[in-house]
Design a protein around this motif. Structure first.
Motif, PDB file in Angstrom:
ATOM      1  N   HIS A  65       0.850  -1.185   0.000  1.00  0.00           N
ATOM      2  CA  HIS A  65       0.000   0.000   0.000  1.00  0.00           C
ATOM      3  C   HIS A  65       0.885   1.234   0.000  1.00  0.00           C
ATOM      4  CE1 HIS A  65       0.487  -1.044   4.361  1.00  0.00           C
ATOM      5  NE2 HIS A  65       0.750   0.251   4.436  1.00  0.00           N
ATOM      6  N   PHE A  66       0.293   2.400  -0.064  1.00  0.00           N
ATOM      7  CA  PHE A  66       1.039   3.650  -0.117  1.00  0.00           C
ATOM      8  C   PHE A  66       0.399   4.639   0.839  1.00  0.00           C
ATOM      9  CE2 PHE A  66      -2.196   3.565  -3.348  1.00  0.00           C
ATOM     10  CZ  PHE A  66      -2.791   4.817  -3.276  1.00  0.00           C
ATOM     11  N   THR A  67       0.962   5.816   0.945  1.00  0.00           N
ATOM     12  CA  THR A  67       0.395   6.831   1.828  1.00  0.00           C
ATOM     13  C   THR A  67       0.081   8.104   1.050  1.00  0.00           C
ATOM     14  OG1 THR A  67       2.576   7.670   2.445  1.00  0.00           O
ATOM     15  CG2 THR A  67       1.637   5.964   3.865  1.00  0.00           C
ATOM     16  N   ILE A  68      -0.938   8.791   1.514  1.00  0.00           N
ATOM     17  CA  ILE A  68      -1.280  10.132   1.051  1.00  0.00           C
ATOM     18  C   ILE A  68      -1.441  10.969   2.310  1.00  0.00           C
ATOM     19  CG2 ILE A  68      -2.994  11.587  -0.108  1.00  0.00           C
ATOM     20  CD1 ILE A  68      -3.657   9.214  -1.902  1.00  0.00           C
ATOM     21  N   ASP A  69      -0.673  12.041   2.418  1.00  0.00           N
ATOM     22  CA  ASP A  69      -0.674  12.864   3.627  1.00  0.00           C
ATOM     23  C   ASP A  69      -0.449  12.009   4.872  1.00  0.00           C
ATOM     24  OD1 ASP A  69      -1.133  15.211   2.152  1.00  0.00           O
ATOM     25  OD2 ASP A  69      -3.310  14.906   2.222  1.00  0.00           O
ATOM     26  N   ASN A  70       0.475  11.074   4.773  1.00  0.00           N
ATOM     27  CA  ASN A  70       0.851  10.166   5.863  1.00  0.00           C
ATOM     28  C   ASN A  70      -0.278   9.233   6.310  1.00  0.00           C
ATOM     29  OD1 ASN A  70       3.577  11.013   6.117  1.00  0.00           O
ATOM     30  ND2 ASN A  70       2.830  12.880   7.088  1.00  0.00           N
ATOM     31  N   LYS A  71      -1.296   9.059   5.488  1.00  0.00           N
ATOM     32  CA  LYS A  71      -2.393   8.140   5.776  1.00  0.00           C
ATOM     33  C   LYS A  71      -2.291   6.954   4.830  1.00  0.00           C
ATOM     34  CE  LYS A  71      -7.369   7.788   5.935  1.00  0.00           C
ATOM     35  NZ  LYS A  71      -8.300   7.752   4.848  1.00  0.00           N
ATOM     36  N   GLN A  72      -2.368   5.748   5.386  1.00  0.00           N
ATOM     37  CA  GLN A  72      -2.259   4.546   4.564  1.00  0.00           C
ATOM     38  C   GLN A  72      -3.442   4.422   3.611  1.00  0.00           C
ATOM     39  OE1 GLN A  72      -1.886   1.240   7.252  1.00  0.00           O
ATOM     40  NE2 GLN A  72       0.268   1.642   7.629  1.00  0.00           N
ATOM     41  N   GLU A  73      -3.131   4.136   2.358  1.00  0.00           N
ATOM     42  CA  GLU A  73      -4.129   3.913   1.313  1.00  0.00           C
ATOM     43  C   GLU A  73      -3.877   2.547   0.692  1.00  0.00           C
ATOM     44  OE1 GLU A  73      -6.636   5.863   0.515  1.00  0.00           O
ATOM     45  OE2 GLU A  73      -6.080   7.547   1.812  1.00  0.00           O
ATOM     46  N   PHE A  74      -4.943   1.780   0.475  1.00  0.00           N
ATOM     47  CA  PHE A  74      -4.795   0.440  -0.087  1.00  0.00           C
ATOM     48  C   PHE A  74      -4.469   0.505  -1.579  1.00  0.00           C
ATOM     49  CE2 PHE A  74      -9.074   1.579  -1.102  1.00  0.00           C
ATOM     50  CZ  PHE A  74      -9.349   0.935  -2.291  1.00  0.00           C
ATOM     51  N   SER A  75      -3.821  -0.530  -2.083  1.00  0.00           N
ATOM     52  CA  SER A  75      -3.556  -0.667  -3.513  1.00  0.00           C
ATOM     53  C   SER A  75      -4.401  -1.767  -4.133  1.00  0.00           C
ATOM     54  CB  SER A  75      -2.080  -1.014  -3.764  1.00  0.00           C
ATOM     55  OG  SER A  75      -1.258   0.049  -3.435  1.00  0.00           O
ATOM     56  N   ILE A  76      -4.787  -2.754  -3.337  1.00  0.00           N
ATOM     57  CA  ILE A  76      -5.493  -3.922  -3.859  1.00  0.00           C
ATOM     58  C   ILE A  76      -6.891  -3.971  -3.255  1.00  0.00           C
ATOM     59  CG2 ILE A  76      -5.489  -6.440  -4.061  1.00  0.00           C
ATOM     60  CD1 ILE A  76      -2.416  -6.265  -3.684  1.00  0.00           C
ATOM     61  N   GLY A  77      -7.893  -4.032  -4.118  1.00  0.00           N
ATOM     62  CA  GLY A  77      -9.279  -4.135  -3.682  1.00  0.00           C
ATOM     63  C   GLY A  77      -9.903  -5.419  -4.187  1.00  0.00           C
ATOM     64  N   PHE A  78     -10.527  -6.144  -3.289  1.00  0.00           N
ATOM     65  CA  PHE A  78     -11.220  -7.386  -3.626  1.00  0.00           C
ATOM     66  C   PHE A  78     -12.720  -7.148  -3.580  1.00  0.00           C
ATOM     67  CE2 PHE A  78      -7.286  -8.752  -1.406  1.00  0.00           C
ATOM     68  CZ  PHE A  78      -6.690  -9.469  -2.434  1.00  0.00           C
ATOM     69  N   THR A  79     -13.495  -8.062  -4.131  1.00  0.00           N
ATOM     70  CA  THR A  79     -14.953  -8.011  -4.011  1.00  0.00           C
ATOM     71  C   THR A  79     -15.431  -9.242  -3.264  1.00  0.00           C
ATOM     72  OG1 THR A  79     -15.301  -9.122  -6.138  1.00  0.00           O
ATOM     73  CG2 THR A  79     -15.270  -6.712  -6.155  1.00  0.00           C
ATOM     74  N   SER A  80     -16.533  -9.081  -2.540  1.00  0.00           N
ATOM     75  CA  SER A  80     -17.161 -10.196  -1.836  1.00  0.00           C
ATOM     76  C   SER A  80     -18.661  -9.958  -1.772  1.00  0.00           C
ATOM     77  CB  SER A  80     -16.607 -10.343  -0.418  1.00  0.00           C
ATOM     78  OG  SER A  80     -17.318 -11.355   0.288  1.00  0.00           O
ATOM     79  N   PRO A  81     -19.463 -10.883  -2.290  1.00  0.00           N
ATOM     80  CA  PRO A  81     -20.912 -10.723  -2.210  1.00  0.00           C
ATOM     81  C   PRO A  81     -21.445 -10.920  -0.789  1.00  0.00           C
ATOM     82  CG  PRO A  81     -20.387 -12.828  -3.201  1.00  0.00           C
ATOM     83  CD  PRO A  81     -19.087 -12.095  -3.014  1.00  0.00           C
ATOM     84  N   GLU A  82     -20.629 -11.485   0.102  1.00  0.00           N
ATOM     85  CA  GLU A  82     -21.046 -11.714   1.494  1.00  0.00           C
ATOM     86  C   GLU A  82     -20.158 -10.905   2.427  1.00  0.00           C
ATOM     87  OE1 GLU A  82     -22.536 -15.464   2.643  1.00  0.00           O
ATOM     88  OE2 GLU A  82     -22.103 -16.314   0.659  1.00  0.00           O
ATOM     89  N   LEU A  83     -20.199  -9.604   2.266  1.00  0.00           N
ATOM     90  CA  LEU A  83     -19.315  -8.685   2.980  1.00  0.00           C
ATOM     91  C   LEU A  83     -19.430  -8.814   4.497  1.00  0.00           C
ATOM     92  CD1 LEU A  83     -17.328  -6.535   1.872  1.00  0.00           C
ATOM     93  CD2 LEU A  83     -19.034  -4.844   2.484  1.00  0.00           C
ATOM     94  N   LEU A  84     -20.643  -8.874   5.028  1.00  0.00           N
ATOM     95  CA  LEU A  84     -20.824  -8.955   6.475  1.00  0.00           C
ATOM     96  C   LEU A  84     -20.266 -10.260   7.038  1.00  0.00           C
ATOM     97  CD1 LEU A  84     -24.443  -7.492   6.774  1.00  0.00           C
ATOM     98  CD2 LEU A  84     -22.275  -6.323   7.204  1.00  0.00           C
ATOM     99  N   LYS A  85     -20.527 -11.370   6.365  1.00  0.00           N
ATOM    100  CA  LYS A  85     -20.004 -12.667   6.812  1.00  0.00           C
ATOM    101  C   LYS A  85     -18.484 -12.695   6.716  1.00  0.00           C
ATOM    102  CE  LYS A  85     -23.959 -15.579   5.706  1.00  0.00           C
ATOM    103  NZ  LYS A  85     -24.451 -16.698   4.881  1.00  0.00           N
ATOM    104  N   PHE A  86     -17.937 -12.090   5.653  1.00  0.00           N
ATOM    105  CA  PHE A  86     -16.486 -12.055   5.489  1.00  0.00           C
ATOM    106  C   PHE A  86     -15.844 -11.217   6.590  1.00  0.00           C
ATOM    107  CE2 PHE A  86     -12.679 -10.377   3.020  1.00  0.00           C
ATOM    108  CZ  PHE A  86     -11.915 -11.499   3.284  1.00  0.00           C
ATOM    109  N   HIS A  87     -16.452 -10.090   6.921  1.00  0.00           N
ATOM    110  CA  HIS A  87     -15.953  -9.225   7.999  1.00  0.00           C
ATOM    111  C   HIS A  87     -15.899 -10.015   9.307  1.00  0.00           C
ATOM    112  CE1 HIS A  87     -16.055  -5.804  10.874  1.00  0.00           C
ATOM    113  NE2 HIS A  87     -15.311  -5.228   9.944  1.00  0.00           N
ATOM    114  N   GLN A  88     -16.978 -10.735   9.612  1.00  0.00           N
ATOM    115  CA  GLN A  88     -17.016 -11.533  10.834  1.00  0.00           C
ATOM    116  C   GLN A  88     -15.988 -12.661  10.785  1.00  0.00           C
ATOM    117  OE1 GLN A  88     -18.901 -10.885  13.698  1.00  0.00           O
ATOM    118  NE2 GLN A  88     -17.425 -12.379  14.475  1.00  0.00           N
TER     119      GLN A  88
END
Length: 123
Positions: A65-88
């Motif tokens: 990942h990289f930073t913008i104004d010293n804040k971490q920003e992701f480079s890789i984004g995934f998709t998940s149709p079951e976002l809530l279950k994946f979070h848990q």
């Protein structure tokens, strides 16, 4: 405008500190298929798609990942149709996860692999 000579993204390389641990984490926690695991790299496949994730060991203090104004920003984004279950699922596996957010109908959250690489998943 003409078509690009490039057909698709084939793989992305991610720096990791502990290759064996990381390869098993991506396999066991994220469910990726481990295709190859050597001292130089681990190759993982996501479901049936052509996209590969390659873990590369390094002792350097570097991330996917990289930073913008010293804040971490992701480079890789995934998709998940079951976002809530994946979070848990990630929380159940003691993964560092951020809260689920919504932005104009775009629902997402960020999480970190064992090496501190910041990743995003959305739906």
């Amino acid at each position: 405008m003409s078509n690009s000579f490039i057909e698709q993204v084939h793989y992305i390389r991610i720096p990791v500190k502990h290759l064996e641990l990381s390869a098993h984490w991506y396999r066991d926690v994220l469910g990726f298929q481990l295709l190859n695991n050597t001292q130089e790299r681990a190759i993982l496949k996501i479901n049936e798609g052509p996209f590969l994730l390659i873990l590369v060991p390094t002792a350097d203090e570097t991330f996917a990942h990289f930073t913008i104004d010293n804040k971490q920003e992701f480079s890789i984004g995934f998709t998940s149709p079951e976002l809530l279950k994946f979070h848990q699922h990630l929380m159940d596996h003691q993964v560092k996860v951020e809260e689920i957010k919504e932005d104009n109908g775009h629902v997402f959250f960020h999480f970190y692999d064992p090496n501190g690489n910041k990743l995003q998943v959305h739906w």
